[in-house]
Write a protein that holds these residues in place. Structure first.
Motif, short mmCIF file in Angstrom:
data_model
loop_
_atom_site.label_atom_id
_atom_site.label_comp_id
_atom_site.label_asym_id
_atom_site.label_seq_id
_atom_site.Cartn_x
_atom_site.Cartn_y
_atom_site.Cartn_z
N PRO A 71 15.47 35.34 96.65
CA PRO A 71 14.59 35.68 95.52
C PRO A 71 15.30 36.66 94.57
O PRO A 71 16.29 37.30 94.92
CB PRO A 71 13.39 36.34 96.21
CG PRO A 71 13.43 35.85 97.62
CD PRO A 71 14.87 35.68 97.96
N ALA A 72 14.80 36.74 93.35
CA ALA A 72 15.38 37.65 92.35
C ALA A 72 14.47 38.86 92.18
O ALA A 72 13.25 38.73 92.05
CB ALA A 72 15.55 36.93 91.01
N ALA A 73 15.08 40.04 92.19
CA ALA A 73 14.34 41.29 92.07
C ALA A 73 14.80 42.04 90.82
O ALA A 73 15.95 41.87 90.38
CB ALA A 73 14.56 42.16 93.30
N PRO A 74 13.94 42.86 90.22
CA PRO A 74 14.36 43.66 89.06
C PRO A 74 15.59 44.50 89.40
O PRO A 74 15.71 45.02 90.50
CB PRO A 74 13.13 44.55 88.79
CG PRO A 74 11.99 43.79 89.37
CD PRO A 74 12.53 43.09 90.57
N ALA A 75 16.48 44.60 88.44
CA ALA A 75 17.76 45.25 88.70
C ALA A 75 18.10 46.24 87.60
O ALA A 75 17.64 46.11 86.46
CB ALA A 75 18.87 44.21 88.81
N ARG A 76 18.91 47.19 87.96
CA ARG A 76 19.43 48.13 86.98
C ARG A 76 20.68 47.55 86.34
O ARG A 76 21.49 46.90 86.99
CB ARG A 76 19.79 49.46 87.66
CG ARG A 76 18.60 50.26 88.10
CD ARG A 76 19.03 51.52 88.80
NE ARG A 76 19.75 51.21 90.05
CZ ARG A 76 20.33 52.12 90.80
NH1 ARG A 76 20.32 53.38 90.43
NH2 ARG A 76 20.94 51.78 91.91
N VAL A 77 20.83 47.82 85.06
CA VAL A 77 22.04 47.39 84.36
C VAL A 77 23.14 48.42 84.55
O VAL A 77 24.28 48.11 84.87
CB VAL A 77 21.76 47.17 82.86
CG1 VAL A 77 23.03 46.75 82.15
CG2 VAL A 77 20.68 46.12 82.69
N GLU A 78 22.79 49.66 84.35
CA GLU A 78 23.74 50.75 84.55
C GLU A 78 23.29 51.58 85.74
O GLU A 78 22.12 51.57 86.12
CB GLU A 78 23.83 51.62 83.29
CG GLU A 78 24.25 50.88 82.05
CD GLU A 78 25.67 50.35 82.14
OE1 GLU A 78 26.43 50.89 82.95
OE2 GLU A 78 25.99 49.41 81.40
N ARG A 79 24.21 52.32 86.27
CA ARG A 79 23.94 53.05 87.51
C ARG A 79 22.80 54.05 87.38
O ARG A 79 21.98 54.19 88.26
CB ARG A 79 25.22 53.76 87.95
CG ARG A 79 25.05 54.54 89.22
CD ARG A 79 26.33 55.22 89.62
NE ARG A 79 26.14 56.03 90.80
CZ ARG A 79 27.08 56.77 91.34
NH1 ARG A 79 28.28 56.80 90.80
NH2 ARG A 79 26.83 57.49 92.42
#
Length: 248
Positions: A71-79
């Motif tokens: 499944p796909a989960a919300p992710a951060r673009v930058e650290r």
């Protein structure tokens, strides 16, 4: 093992019915792998479906032992950026053009329409453009670079087939055994193991998902998207709807 890390960015409104509360159709911030298999071209269903019964197992029979998509989960673009999901809420009116329409109670409706499930208005909460999600693709027994080259960069998702862009990166996954904390959502039906504690599960349609849990089994410690961060742990040999198939 080489694993494909996929980053999905929505380029349009993406909506699907994770839950329906009254007249509200709500889109969850988790994209299930039931949808991703079709969006990535790994499965295809019937063009005309009069049975209205899902055929996930039949549609993925040819690739289920070769490729697994999480499944796909919300992710951060930058650290240092926090994870957030942006939504678009739409009100739709299906009433007639008359100036005023009386709202009769369901128990005393002289028109008889209340028992016919005829919508007069509805609300939809969908994913807005520029939301970023992350998921992983496990190419079992196949070359990860070859599999990544065959996956599309642009996909369509949701009820209205909203647009999305996917970028891929080949990362290293080390197979280990023992206790670990789940580092990415896992469909409950995709692995036969059961958690030993710390369970956070969400009931979603068509499959419930473990968002957090502790397991004691073999797993892959996958290279983190960011430097100096711990690896993402995920159960080894996960298979799409594994516990629903006759060969498990």
């Amino acid at each position: 093992m080489k694993v494909i890390e996929a980053t999905l960015t929505t380029h349009g409104k993406v909506g699907f019915a994770s839950r329906e509360v009254g007249r509200m159709t709500d889109t969850d911030s988790c994209i299930l792998n039931t949808a991703l298999h079709y969006a990535l071209g790994l499965a295809s269903g019937r063009y005309v479906d009069v049975s209205h019964q899902p055929t996930y197992i039949e549609d993925t029979a040819e690739i289920v032992n070769d490729v697994y998509v999480t499944p796909a989960a919300p992710a951060r673009v930058e650290r240092n950026e926090s994870i957030k999901t942006e939504y678009i809420t739409t009100n739709r009116n299906a009433r007639s053009d008359t100036y005023a329409t009386p709202n009769y109670p369901a128990t005393d409706d002289p028109t008889g329409k209340s028992s016919k499930n005829l919508p007069t208005f509805e609300r939809e909460r969908a994913l807005a453009p520029e939301n970023v999600f992350r998921f992983y693709v496990f190419p079992y027994g196949r070359d990860a670079t070859e599999v990544a080259s065959q996956l599309p960069s642009y996909i369509r998702l949701g009820k209205k087939r909203g647009k999305g862009h996917v970028s891929y990166r080949i990362v290293n996954g080390v197979r280990r055994s023992g206790e670990f904390t789940l580092g990415h959502p896992l469909s409950v039906y995709d692995h036969e193991t059961t958690p030993i504690g710390g369970v956070v599960m969400k009931q979603m349609q068509p499959t419930p998902v473990w968002f957090e849990a502790e397991f004691d089994t073999e797993y892959y410690a996958i290279e983190s998207p960011f430097r100096n961060q711990s690896r993402v742990c995920y159960p080894a040999d996960a298979k799409f709807l594994a516990t629903k198939r006759n060969d498990v």
